[in-house]
Design a protein around this motif. Structure first.
Motif, PDB file in Angstrom:
ATOM      1  N   SER A   1      -8.490  16.442   6.969  1.00 19.86           N
ATOM      2  CA  SER A   1      -7.112  16.511   6.500  1.00 19.86           C
ATOM      3  C   SER A   1      -6.666  15.135   6.040  1.00 19.86           C
ATOM      4  CB  SER A   1      -6.180  17.024   7.609  1.00 19.86           C
ATOM      5  OG  SER A   1      -6.182  16.133   8.712  1.00 19.86           O
ATOM      6  N   LEU A   2      -5.715  15.143   5.118  1.00 19.33           N
ATOM      7  CA  LEU A   2      -5.116  13.922   4.596  1.00 19.33           C
ATOM      8  C   LEU A   2      -3.613  14.129   4.536  1.00 19.33           C
ATOM      9  CD1 LEU A   2      -5.252  11.119   3.204  1.00 19.33           C
ATOM     10  CD2 LEU A   2      -5.502  12.343   1.034  1.00 19.33           C
ATOM     11  N   CYS A   3      -2.866  13.203   5.101  1.00 19.95           N
ATOM     12  CA  CYS A   3      -1.412  13.327   5.157  1.00 19.95           C
ATOM     13  C   CYS A   3      -0.781  12.014   4.710  1.00 19.95           C
ATOM     14  CB  CYS A   3      -0.957  13.691   6.567  1.00 19.95           C
ATOM     15  SG  CYS A   3       0.829  13.904   6.732  1.00 19.95           S
ATOM     16  N   ILE A   4       0.125  12.094   3.741  1.00 13.34           N
ATOM     17  CA  ILE A   4       0.841  10.923   3.232  1.00 13.34           C
ATOM     18  C   ILE A   4       2.337  11.171   3.387  1.00 13.34           C
ATOM     19  CG2 ILE A   4       1.264   9.436   1.243  1.00 13.34           C
ATOM     20  CD1 ILE A   4      -1.438  10.269   0.145  1.00 13.34           C
ATOM     21  N   LYS A   5       3.033  10.247   4.023  1.00 17.74           N
ATOM     22  CA  LYS A   5       4.477  10.356   4.223  1.00 17.74           C
ATOM     23  C   LYS A   5       5.152   9.074   3.739  1.00 17.74           C
ATOM     24  CE  LYS A   5       4.310  13.424   8.271  1.00 17.74           C
ATOM     25  NZ  LYS A   5       5.081  14.538   7.661  1.00 17.74           N
ATOM     26  N   HIS A   6       6.209   9.247   2.943  1.00 21.24           N
ATOM     27  CA  HIS A   6       6.994   8.098   2.481  1.00 21.24           C
ATOM     28  C   HIS A   6       8.472   8.404   2.725  1.00 21.24           C
ATOM     29  CE1 HIS A   6       8.449   4.717   0.218  1.00 21.24           C
ATOM     30  NE2 HIS A   6       7.227   4.351  -0.100  1.00 21.24           N
ATOM     31  N   PRO A   7       9.156   7.601   3.559  1.00 20.61           N
ATOM     32  CA  PRO A   7      10.550   7.905   3.916  1.00 20.61           C
ATOM     33  C   PRO A   7      11.584   7.417   2.908  1.00 20.61           C
ATOM     34  CG  PRO A   7       9.811   5.991   5.124  1.00 20.61           C
ATOM     35  CD  PRO A   7       8.629   6.458   4.305  1.00 20.61           C
TER      36      PRO A   7
ATOM     37  N   SER B   1      16.435   6.802   0.058  1.00 20.66           N
ATOM     38  CA  SER B   1      16.102   7.650   1.215  1.00 20.66           C
ATOM     39  C   SER B   1      15.465   8.974   0.812  1.00 20.66           C
ATOM     40  CB  SER B   1      17.351   7.914   2.074  1.00 20.66           C
ATOM     41  OG  SER B   1      17.872   6.703   2.580  1.00 20.66           O
ATOM     42  N   GLU B   2      14.826   9.005  -0.374  1.00 18.77           N
ATOM     43  CA  GLU B   2      14.081  10.206  -0.754  1.00 18.77           C
ATOM     44  C   GLU B   2      12.794  10.274   0.061  1.00 18.77           C
ATOM     45  OE1 GLU B   2      14.747   7.737  -2.828  1.00 18.77           O
ATOM     46  OE2 GLU B   2      16.151   8.444  -4.368  1.00 18.77           O
TER      47      GLU B   2
END
Length: 208
Positions: free
Chosen positions: A47-53, A59-60
Motif C-alpha cells: 500500500s501507498l498513502c500520501i497525505k497533505h494537510p 488548508s486544502e
C-alpha cells in the motif's frame, strides 16, 4: 517478510508498506505459479498513502491511497476544501478499482495458476462529489453524486464483451457501462444514560 516506511516531505506524509510474504511462499510451494505470473511485482502486495494537510496554502487536504493485493488493486484520490461550518462540506473523490469477477466464467479448473475469476476482472472508475451536511445534535446527512464507468477486462487488460455462451456481459451490450449514481444517507442518533437509539435511512438512484 515486508517493509514499512514513513517519509515526511514538508507538510506532506508518505506511508509505504510492501509485503513479500506471498511472493516468497508462492515461489517455494508453487514454482509454476511464480514462473507464469508475468511481472515480478504481480505477487507482491502493499500500500501507498500520501497525505497533505495544506496543499495550496489554504488548508486544502489531499489524500491519495493505493492498495494492491494479489489480484486486486484500489486507487483513491480525495480533495477537500475548507468551508464554513454552517454549510455543507465538499469532498471531490476519484477512485479506480480492479478486482476478480467470478460471476461470469465461474471458477477455473487450475486454481493455482489463476485467480478464482478465470481471468475476468471488474474495472470500476468513479468520479464525483461528496457533500456532508452540518451535523445537528441528533441528525447527520451525506449526499454523493458520482459518474461511474464499469467494464470487464481479461488479465492482459483487454475488454471482455461476451461470456462463454456468447451473451453480453454488460447491460448496454457495449464494452462498458456508464451511469450516474446519486446516494443520500441520513442518520439519527439519540443517546441517554440508559439507552442508545440509531436510525439510518438510505436512498440510491442509478441512471445509465
Amino acid at each position: 517478510m515486508g517493509a514499512q516506511k514513513s517519509i515526511h516531505a514538508g507538510k506532506a506524509k508518505i506511508d509505504v508498506n510492501v509485503d513479500f510474504t506471498h511472493k516468497l511462499c508462492a515461489s517455494m510451494m508453487f514454482p509454476s505459479l511464480s514462473t507464469n505470473s508475468g511481472s515480478p511485482l504481480s505477487l507482491v502486495i502493499g500500500s501507498l498513502c500520501i497525505k497533505h494537510p495544506n496543499l495550496f496554502g489554504g488548508s486544502e487536504k489531499l489524500d491519495v491511497s493505493w492498495d494492491k493485493g494479489l489480484y486486486d488493486s484500489n486507487i483513491l484520490v480525495a480533495y477537500r476544501r475548507p468551508r464554513p461550518q454552517w454549510v455543507a462540506q465538499q469532498c471531490f473523490v476519484m477512485q479506480h478499482s480492479l478486482s476478480p469477477e467470478i460471476g461470469v466464467h465461474g471458477i477455473p479448473v487450475d486454481n493455482f495458476s489463476r485467480s478464482g475469476s478465470g481471468g475476468v476482472n471488474l474495472s470500476r472508475l468513479s468520479v464525483g462529489l461528496d457533500l456532508n451536511e452540518p451535523t445537528s445534535s441528533k441528525w447527520s446527512s451525506t449526499t454523493s453524486i458520482k459518474f461511474e464507468n464499469v467494464r470487464l477486462l481479461n488479465d492482459d487488460g483487454r475488454s471482455i464483451t461476451r461470456d462463454l455462451d456468447g451473451f453480453p456481459v454488460t447491460c448496454s451490450g457495449n464494452a462498458h457501462d456508464s451511469m450516474v449514481v446519486l446516494k443520500q444517507e441520513s442518520r439519527y442518533a439519540k443517546a441517554t444514560d440508559r439507552s442508545f437509539s440509531r436510525v439510518i435511512c438510505s436512498l440510491l438512484l442509478q441512471h445509465a
